[in-house]
Design a protein around this motif. Structure first.
Motif, PDB file in Angstrom:
ATOM      1  N   GLU A  98       0.652  -0.876   0.114  1.00  0.00           N
ATOM      2  CA  GLU A  98       0.279  -0.156  -0.119  1.00  0.00           C
ATOM      3  C   GLU A  98       1.383   1.634  -0.048  1.00  0.00           C
ATOM      4  N   ARG A  99       1.868   0.919   0.689  1.00  0.00           N
ATOM      5  CA  ARG A  99       2.889   2.223   0.849  1.00  0.00           C
ATOM      6  C   ARG A  99       3.602   2.697   0.300  1.00  0.00           C
ATOM      7  N   LEU A 100       4.152   1.576  -0.518  1.00  0.00           N
ATOM      8  CA  LEU A 100       5.468   0.884  -1.461  1.00  0.00           C
ATOM      9  C   LEU A 100       5.539   1.793  -2.484  1.00  0.00           C
ATOM     10  N   PRO A 101       4.136   1.982  -4.005  1.00  0.00           N
ATOM     11  CA  PRO A 101       4.662   2.841  -4.964  1.00  0.00           C
ATOM     12  C   PRO A 101       4.451   4.017  -4.762  1.00  0.00           C
ATOM     13  N   ASN A 102       3.869   4.750  -3.577  1.00  0.00           N
ATOM     14  CA  ASN A 102       4.254   6.069  -3.107  1.00  0.00           C
ATOM     15  C   ASN A 102       5.361   6.382  -3.483  1.00  0.00           C
ATOM     16  N   THR A 103       6.347   5.479  -2.738  1.00  0.00           N
ATOM     17  CA  THR A 103       8.023   5.774  -3.067  1.00  0.00           C
ATOM     18  C   THR A 103       8.492   5.795  -3.862  1.00  0.00           C
ATOM     19  N   LEU A 104       8.064   4.853  -5.069  1.00  0.00           N
ATOM     20  CA  LEU A 104       8.478   4.622  -5.690  1.00  0.00           C
ATOM     21  C   LEU A 104       8.183   5.101  -6.571  1.00  0.00           C
ATOM     22  N   TRP A 105       7.012   6.526  -7.186  1.00  0.00           N
ATOM     23  CA  TRP A 105       7.293   6.852  -7.517  1.00  0.00           C
ATOM     24  C   TRP A 105       7.825   8.539  -7.216  1.00  0.00           C
ATOM     25  N   LEU A 106       7.643   8.695  -5.908  1.00  0.00           N
ATOM     26  CA  LEU A 106       8.438   9.955  -5.658  1.00  0.00           C
ATOM     27  C   LEU A 106       9.770   9.785  -6.159  1.00  0.00           C
ATOM     28  N   MET A 107      10.788   8.495  -5.850  1.00  0.00           N
ATOM     29  CA  MET A 107      11.845   8.749  -6.139  1.00  0.00           C
ATOM     30  C   MET A 107      12.340   8.138  -7.555  1.00  0.00           C
ATOM     31  N   VAL A 266      12.642   9.537   3.134  1.00  0.00           N
ATOM     32  CA  VAL A 266      12.361  10.023   4.427  1.00  0.00           C
ATOM     33  C   VAL A 266      12.252  11.333   4.710  1.00  0.00           C
ATOM     34  N   VAL A 267      12.911  12.094   4.616  1.00  0.00           N
ATOM     35  CA  VAL A 267      12.383  13.474   4.636  1.00  0.00           C
ATOM     36  C   VAL A 267      11.382  13.953   4.399  1.00  0.00           C
ATOM     37  N   ILE A 268      11.529  13.912   2.658  1.00  0.00           N
ATOM     38  CA  ILE A 268      10.848  14.830   1.744  1.00  0.00           C
ATOM     39  C   ILE A 268       9.334  14.149   2.197  1.00  0.00           C
ATOM     40  N   GLU A 269       9.718  13.439   2.822  1.00  0.00           N
ATOM     41  CA  GLU A 269       7.796  12.095   2.846  1.00  0.00           C
ATOM     42  C   GLU A 269       6.987  13.094   4.110  1.00  0.00           C
ATOM     43  N   SER A 270       8.136  13.245   5.020  1.00  0.00           N
ATOM     44  CA  SER A 270       7.711  13.759   6.356  1.00  0.00           C
ATOM     45  C   SER A 270       7.087  15.034   5.899  1.00  0.00           C
ATOM     46  N   VAL A 271       8.376  16.219   5.373  1.00  0.00           N
ATOM     47  CA  VAL A 271       7.763  17.297   4.973  1.00  0.00           C
ATOM     48  C   VAL A 271       6.391  17.810   4.178  1.00  0.00           C
ATOM     49  N   PHE A 272       6.531  16.528   3.428  1.00  0.00           N
ATOM     50  CA  PHE A 272       5.290  16.997   2.878  1.00  0.00           C
ATOM     51  C   PHE A 272       4.104  15.585   2.612  1.00  0.00           C
ATOM     52  N   PRO A 275       1.974   9.730   2.595  1.00  0.00           N
ATOM     53  CA  PRO A 275       2.309   8.007   3.096  1.00  0.00           C
ATOM     54  C   PRO A 275       2.845   6.929   1.955  1.00  0.00           C
ATOM     55  N   GLY A 276       4.218   7.257   2.607  1.00  0.00           N
ATOM     56  CA  GLY A 276       5.085   6.440   1.644  1.00  0.00           C
ATOM     57  C   GLY A 276       5.905   5.407   2.081  1.00  0.00           C
ATOM     58  N   PHE A 277       7.241   4.975   2.074  1.00  0.00           N
ATOM     59  CA  PHE A 277       7.737   3.687   3.070  1.00  0.00           C
ATOM     60  C   PHE A 277       9.005   4.833   3.676  1.00  0.00           C
ATOM     61  N   GLY A 278       8.989   5.591   3.699  1.00  0.00           N
ATOM     62  CA  GLY A 278       9.755   6.727   5.233  1.00  0.00           C
ATOM     63  C   GLY A 278       9.051   6.954   6.137  1.00  0.00           C
ATOM     64  N   ARG A 279       7.866   7.902   6.081  1.00  0.00           N
ATOM     65  CA  ARG A 279       6.893   7.481   7.008  1.00  0.00           C
ATOM     66  C   ARG A 279       6.432   6.508   7.449  1.00  0.00           C
ATOM     67  N   LEU A 293       9.435  -2.770  11.001  1.00  0.00           N
ATOM     68  CA  LEU A 293      10.449  -2.149  10.898  1.00  0.00           C
ATOM     69  C   LEU A 293      11.666  -3.486   9.352  1.00  0.00           C
ATOM     70  N   MET A 294      11.809  -4.199  10.208  1.00  0.00           N
ATOM     71  CA  MET A 294      12.373  -5.243   9.809  1.00  0.00           C
ATOM     72  C   MET A 294      12.304  -5.264   8.304  1.00  0.00           C
ATOM     73  N   ALA A 295      10.575  -5.589   7.882  1.00  0.00           N
ATOM     74  CA  ALA A 295      10.244  -5.697   6.210  1.00  0.00           C
ATOM     75  C   ALA A 295      10.703  -5.014   5.991  1.00  0.00           C
ATOM     76  N   VAL A 296      10.668  -2.952   6.517  1.00  0.00           N
ATOM     77  CA  VAL A 296      11.045  -2.106   5.789  1.00  0.00           C
ATOM     78  C   VAL A 296      12.804  -1.954   4.809  1.00  0.00           C
ATOM     79  N   ILE A 297      13.219  -2.927   6.064  1.00  0.00           N
ATOM     80  CA  ILE A 297      14.598  -2.681   5.827  1.00  0.00           C
ATOM     81  C   ILE A 297      14.652  -3.644   4.644  1.00  0.00           C
TER      82      ILE A 297
END
Length: 330
Positions: A98-107, A266-272, A275-279, A293-297
């Motif tokens: 659910e969260r990973l696509p948002n981070t992939l779009w951003l990255m 991670v920082v940019i997702e917090s500023v804006f 709901p991505g991988f960083g948050r 947390l292990m899954a995220v890493i």
């Protein structure tokens, strides 16, 4: 095609011990960390008795030995089962997907912006070293590289969202908008403009400076002097000879910056408030949800490995000597 497959297979085999080290190291760090998700859950409830804590630890398997939990976790990973999130009370795989696509779009968008525009501006700067345009681009890139990403994001929000009201301040899309298809895609793109600019402009400066420096070295090579002696135009020499050879270090840097770009998100997702991988990593740390947390890493490590694999294939395509030498050494 055969050479590319051989190179891919060698890289995949080499990534197995890397993943094993990441899994083991992450598990050991989680074991050494004080407290667990049950403690965080009881704190959120305002407290609880020891019986409730023991029951919760037993239901989540936290009462077993570290070695047993490590074996169960590795066995679950082999079945692509990332476990159960304690704070979300859902399968971790569902939360990740659910969260990973948002981070992939951003990255992905930030990387494309930084690499493409940075390379083009680097070519412009390196085409005539020492010119006024070269000095302006060099000073501008150095200034941009020194700016923290979160500060740049806040300034962009202040200017384009608060003052001009052109772009949204946060989120990945308009909540409950009911948009679908192209309308939703445009809405997401509009929300990504400022986050992508905040993350991409920092690395744009890095690629610009590397491209300019690489072209400065290529200008002194013998084949460039031979091209000049043939009477080829300057821009033809720049495009067909200098820029292509100077592009190779940038492709390598693209893979090395994958992990840094993921950390910057991670920082940019917090500023804006994306709901991505960083948050998700922040929420896992705040809730002491070790499995999440292990899954995220681990998923982040897999992403970095995939990006570096794609970079190696691209590098071998740009410079056939790389893949040929590896296949010949097999």
């Amino acid at each position: 095609m055969h050479r590319a497959w051989r190179l891919t297979k060698r890289r995949l085999i080499a990534s197995i011990p890397v993943l094993a080290i990441v899994i083991l190291g992450t598990f050991l760090l989680m074991e050494l960390a004080p407290g667990d998700a049950v403690d965080a859950y009881l704190v959120s409830l305002g407290g609880g008795d020891s019986g409730l804590a023991e029951d919760l630890r037993q239901s989540y398997g936290l009462d077993q030995s570290a070695l047993s939990r490590l074996w169960l976790y590795v066995s679950s990973l082999a079945r692509l089962d990332l476990g159960w999130s304690i704070i979300f009370n859902r399968p971790i795989l569902d939360v990740v997907l659910e969260r990973l696509p948002n981070t992939l779009w951003l990255m992905g968008s930030a990387t494309a912006l930084a690499f493409t525009l940075g390379s083009l501006l680097g070519i412009v700067a390196g085409a005539r070293p020492g010119s006024a345009l070269d000095r302006v681009l060099s000073i501008g890139s150095l200034t941009l590289y020194a700016v923290p990403g979160f500060w740049l994001g806040l300034v962009l929000i202040l200017v384009f969202s608060v003052q001009l009201r052109w772009l949204p301040t946060s989120g990945i899309e308009t909540i409950a908008s009911g948009k679908a298809g192209i309308a939703r895609a445009l809405d997401i793109a509009r929300h990504l403009v400022l986050p992508v600019a905040s993350l991409g402009f920092i690395y744009l400066a890095l690629f610009l400076r590397m491209m300019r420096a690489g072209m400065g070295e290529v200008w002194r090579q013998d084949f460039v002097l031979a091209a000049k002696a043939k009477g080829l135009s300057r821009w033809r020499i720049v495009v067909h000879h200098v820029a292509r050879n100077a592009l190779l270090p940038l492709v390598t840097m693209l893979g090395l910056q994958a992990a840094t770009m993921l950390g910057g998100s991670v920082v940019i997702e917090s500023v804006f408030a994306i709901p991505g991988f960083g948050r998700l990593a922040q929420e896992a740390v705040a809730g002491r949800d070790a499995p999440l947390l292990m899954a995220v890493i681990i998923v982040s490590a897999v992403l970095v490995i995939i990006v570096n694999l794609l970079v190696d294939i691209a590098y071998a395509w740009l410079d056939p000597r790389v893949g040929s030498s590896e296949v010949a050494s097999k």
